[in-house]
Design a protein around this motif. Structure first.
Motif, PDB file in Angstrom:
ATOM      1  N   GLN A 191      12.898 -19.188 -18.184  1.00 51.47           N
ATOM      2  CA  GLN A 191      12.782 -17.911 -17.496  1.00 51.47           C
ATOM      3  C   GLN A 191      12.998 -16.742 -18.439  1.00 51.47           C
ATOM      4  O   GLN A 191      12.470 -15.663 -18.227  1.00 51.47           O
ATOM      5  N   SER A 192      13.780 -16.931 -19.513  1.00 52.43           N
ATOM      6  CA  SER A 192      14.081 -15.832 -20.422  1.00 52.43           C
ATOM      7  C   SER A 192      12.969 -15.584 -21.441  1.00 52.43           C
ATOM      8  O   SER A 192      13.009 -14.593 -22.156  1.00 52.43           O
ATOM      9  N   ILE A 193      11.978 -16.437 -21.510  1.00 46.17           N
ATOM     10  CA  ILE A 193      10.869 -16.263 -22.445  1.00 46.17           C
ATOM     11  C   ILE A 193       9.968 -15.141 -21.959  1.00 46.17           C
ATOM     12  O   ILE A 193       9.534 -15.129 -20.813  1.00 46.17           O
ATOM     13  N   LYS A 194       9.722 -14.185 -22.837  1.00 49.56           N
ATOM     14  CA  LYS A 194       8.863 -13.053 -22.481  1.00 49.56           C
ATOM     15  C   LYS A 194       7.467 -13.309 -23.008  1.00 49.56           C
ATOM     16  O   LYS A 194       7.275 -13.909 -24.046  1.00 49.56           O
ATOM     17  N   GLY A 195       6.486 -12.805 -22.299  1.00 50.32           N
ATOM     18  CA  GLY A 195       5.104 -12.980 -22.723  1.00 50.32           C
ATOM     19  C   GLY A 195       4.491 -14.223 -22.120  1.00 50.32           C
ATOM     20  O   GLY A 195       5.177 -15.083 -21.578  1.00 50.32           O
ATOM     21  N   ASN A 196       3.182 -14.295 -22.227  1.00 51.40           N
ATOM     22  CA  ASN A 196       2.455 -15.440 -21.699  1.00 51.40           C
ATOM     23  C   ASN A 196       2.437 -16.564 -22.707  1.00 51.40           C
ATOM     24  O   ASN A 196       2.388 -16.335 -23.912  1.00 51.40           O
ATOM     25  N   ARG A 197       2.414 -17.768 -22.202  1.00 55.72           N
ATOM     26  CA  ARG A 197       2.304 -18.956 -23.052  1.00 55.72           C
ATOM     27  C   ARG A 197       0.957 -19.592 -22.772  1.00 55.72           C
ATOM     28  O   ARG A 197       0.470 -19.554 -21.643  1.00 55.72           O
ATOM     29  N   PHE A 198       0.354 -20.162 -23.810  1.00 52.12           N
ATOM     30  CA  PHE A 198      -0.917 -20.839 -23.624  1.00 52.12           C
ATOM     31  C   PHE A 198      -1.070 -21.960 -24.642  1.00 52.12           C
ATOM     32  O   PHE A 198      -0.392 -21.995 -25.658  1.00 52.12           O
ATOM     33  N   LEU A 199      -1.960 -22.883 -24.318  1.00 51.88           N
ATOM     34  CA  LEU A 199      -2.223 -24.048 -25.160  1.00 51.88           C
ATOM     35  C   LEU A 199      -3.259 -23.689 -26.209  1.00 51.88           C
ATOM     36  O   LEU A 199      -4.305 -23.112 -25.891  1.00 51.88           O
ATOM     37  N   ILE A 200      -2.967 -24.013 -27.476  1.00 51.80           N
ATOM     38  CA  ILE A 200      -3.947 -23.788 -28.539  1.00 51.80           C
ATOM     39  C   ILE A 200      -4.291 -25.117 -29.207  1.00 51.80           C
ATOM     40  O   ILE A 200      -3.537 -26.087 -29.111  1.00 51.80           O
ATOM     41  N   SER A 201      -5.445 -25.148 -29.860  1.00 51.08           N
ATOM     42  CA  SER A 201      -5.878 -26.290 -30.657  1.00 51.08           C
ATOM     43  C   SER A 201      -6.040 -25.818 -32.088  1.00 51.08           C
ATOM     44  O   SER A 201      -6.707 -24.813 -32.340  1.00 51.08           O
ATOM     45  N   VAL A 202      -5.436 -26.553 -33.023  1.00 46.98           N
ATOM     46  CA  VAL A 202      -5.554 -26.245 -34.438  1.00 46.98           C
ATOM     47  C   VAL A 202      -6.196 -27.443 -35.112  1.00 46.98           C
ATOM     48  O   VAL A 202      -5.621 -28.532 -35.122  1.00 46.98           O
ATOM     49  N   THR A 203      -7.387 -27.231 -35.653  1.00 48.31           N
ATOM     50  CA  THR A 203      -8.090 -28.295 -36.366  1.00 48.31           C
ATOM     51  C   THR A 203      -7.795 -28.150 -37.849  1.00 48.31           C
ATOM     52  O   THR A 203      -7.910 -27.059 -38.412  1.00 48.31           O
ATOM     53  N   VAL A 204      -7.410 -29.243 -38.483  1.00 47.57           N
ATOM     54  CA  VAL A 204      -7.149 -29.254 -39.912  1.00 47.57           C
ATOM     55  C   VAL A 204      -8.342 -29.916 -40.592  1.00 47.57           C
ATOM     56  O   VAL A 204      -8.738 -31.019 -40.202  1.00 47.57           O
ATOM     57  N   LEU A 205      -8.933 -29.212 -41.568  1.00 48.76           N
ATOM     58  CA  LEU A 205     -10.085 -29.786 -42.267  1.00 48.76           C
ATOM     59  C   LEU A 205      -9.704 -31.118 -42.891  1.00 48.76           C
ATOM     60  O   LEU A 205      -8.690 -31.219 -43.578  1.00 48.76           O
ATOM     61  N   GLY A 206     -10.496 -32.132 -42.632  1.00 51.80           N
ATOM     62  CA  GLY A 206     -10.259 -33.451 -43.179  1.00 51.80           C
ATOM     63  C   GLY A 206      -9.435 -34.355 -42.285  1.00 51.80           C
ATOM     64  O   GLY A 206      -9.258 -35.526 -42.582  1.00 51.80           O
ATOM     65  N   SER A 207      -8.915 -33.849 -41.187  1.00 54.27           N
ATOM     66  CA  SER A 207      -8.101 -34.638 -40.279  1.00 54.27           C
ATOM     67  C   SER A 207      -8.965 -35.158 -39.130  1.00 54.27           C
ATOM     68  O   SER A 207     -10.036 -34.627 -38.862  1.00 54.27           O
ATOM     69  N   ALA A 208      -8.465 -36.170 -38.448  1.00 53.30           N
ATOM     70  CA  ALA A 208      -9.234 -36.842 -37.405  1.00 53.30           C
ATOM     71  C   ALA A 208      -9.484 -35.983 -36.166  1.00 53.30           C
ATOM     72  O   ALA A 208     -10.527 -36.090 -35.540  1.00 53.30           O
ATOM     73  N   GLY A 209      -8.554 -35.152 -35.803  1.00 57.49           N
ATOM     74  CA  GLY A 209      -8.726 -34.363 -34.587  1.00 57.49           C
ATOM     75  C   GLY A 209      -7.768 -33.199 -34.559  1.00 57.49           C
ATOM     76  O   GLY A 209      -6.903 -33.064 -35.419  1.00 57.49           O
ATOM     77  N   PRO A 210      -7.896 -32.345 -33.546  1.00 59.71           N
ATOM     78  CA  PRO A 210      -7.046 -31.155 -33.491  1.00 59.71           C
ATOM     79  C   PRO A 210      -5.620 -31.467 -33.059  1.00 59.71           C
ATOM     80  O   PRO A 210      -5.353 -32.473 -32.415  1.00 59.71           O
ATOM     81  N   ILE A 211      -4.728 -30.557 -33.425  1.00 58.22           N
ATOM     82  CA  ILE A 211      -3.344 -30.595 -32.964  1.00 58.22           C
ATOM     83  C   ILE A 211      -3.280 -29.598 -31.812  1.00 58.22           C
ATOM     84  O   ILE A 211      -3.775 -28.482 -31.929  1.00 58.22           O
ATOM     85  N   ARG A 212      -2.670 -29.997 -30.718  1.00 59.91           N
ATOM     86  CA  ARG A 212      -2.562 -29.108 -29.555  1.00 59.91           C
ATOM     87  C   ARG A 212      -1.093 -28.873 -29.243  1.00 59.91           C
ATOM     88  O   ARG A 212      -0.313 -29.825 -29.163  1.00 59.91           O
ATOM     89  N   PHE A 213      -0.742 -27.608 -29.036  1.00 60.07           N
ATOM     90  CA  PHE A 213       0.618 -27.275 -28.648  1.00 60.07           C
ATOM     91  C   PHE A 213       0.643 -25.912 -27.967  1.00 60.07           C
ATOM     92  O   PHE A 213      -0.299 -25.131 -28.068  1.00 60.07           O
TER      93      PHE A 213
END
Length: 136
Positions: free
Chosen positions: A10-32
């Protein structure tokens, strides 16, 4: 313990959202999940930690100064580490290693390396998909 977690969220300000980060050469994106007010540098740090924790290959290291975060749809300019991730307006990113420049006494060799490394990550990506295409 459950009440503590609820208060913390509840104390967190701002909106939170899911992002995907793709690393070149890696199998798939990281999501957090990120807070829209987090700095790009913090997001890069979290992505590198998750990447290492998951045991992905190739091994990248953890020095933020060796990496750049791109927004693939906005062009070839890397995001500034000091801007907020929410200001970009997208949720898909690409994490790339900065090009390494080799130091040499031979100036011709240095200019050849700098010319070769001056392309964008998109050119490198397309070239890696089509190894038969050469730049000669």
């Amino acid at each position: 313990m459950l009440l503590y977690k609820q208060k913390k969220n509840q104390s967190i300000k701002g909106n939170r959202f899911l992002i995907s980060v793709t690393v070149l050469g890696s199998a798939g994106p990281i999501r957090f999940v990120v807070n829209e007010e987090e700095l790009v540098a913090t997001v890069m740090d979290n992505a590198l930690k998750l990447y290492a924790r998951e045991g992905r290959l190739p091994i990248l290291g953890s020095d933020l100064n060796n990496f750049m975060l791109y927004c693939p749809i906005s062009g070839t300019e890397a995001l500034s580490p000091w801007e907020t991730i929410g200001s970009v307006g997208v949720r898909n990113f690409m994490l790339c290693k900065k090009p390494q420049t080799e130091k040499s006494d031979d100036s011709e060799k240095t200019t050849a390396i700098s010319r070769k490394g001056s392309g964008s990550w998109k050119a490198w990506f397309h070239k890696s998909l089509n190894p038969k295409i050469s730049s000669h």
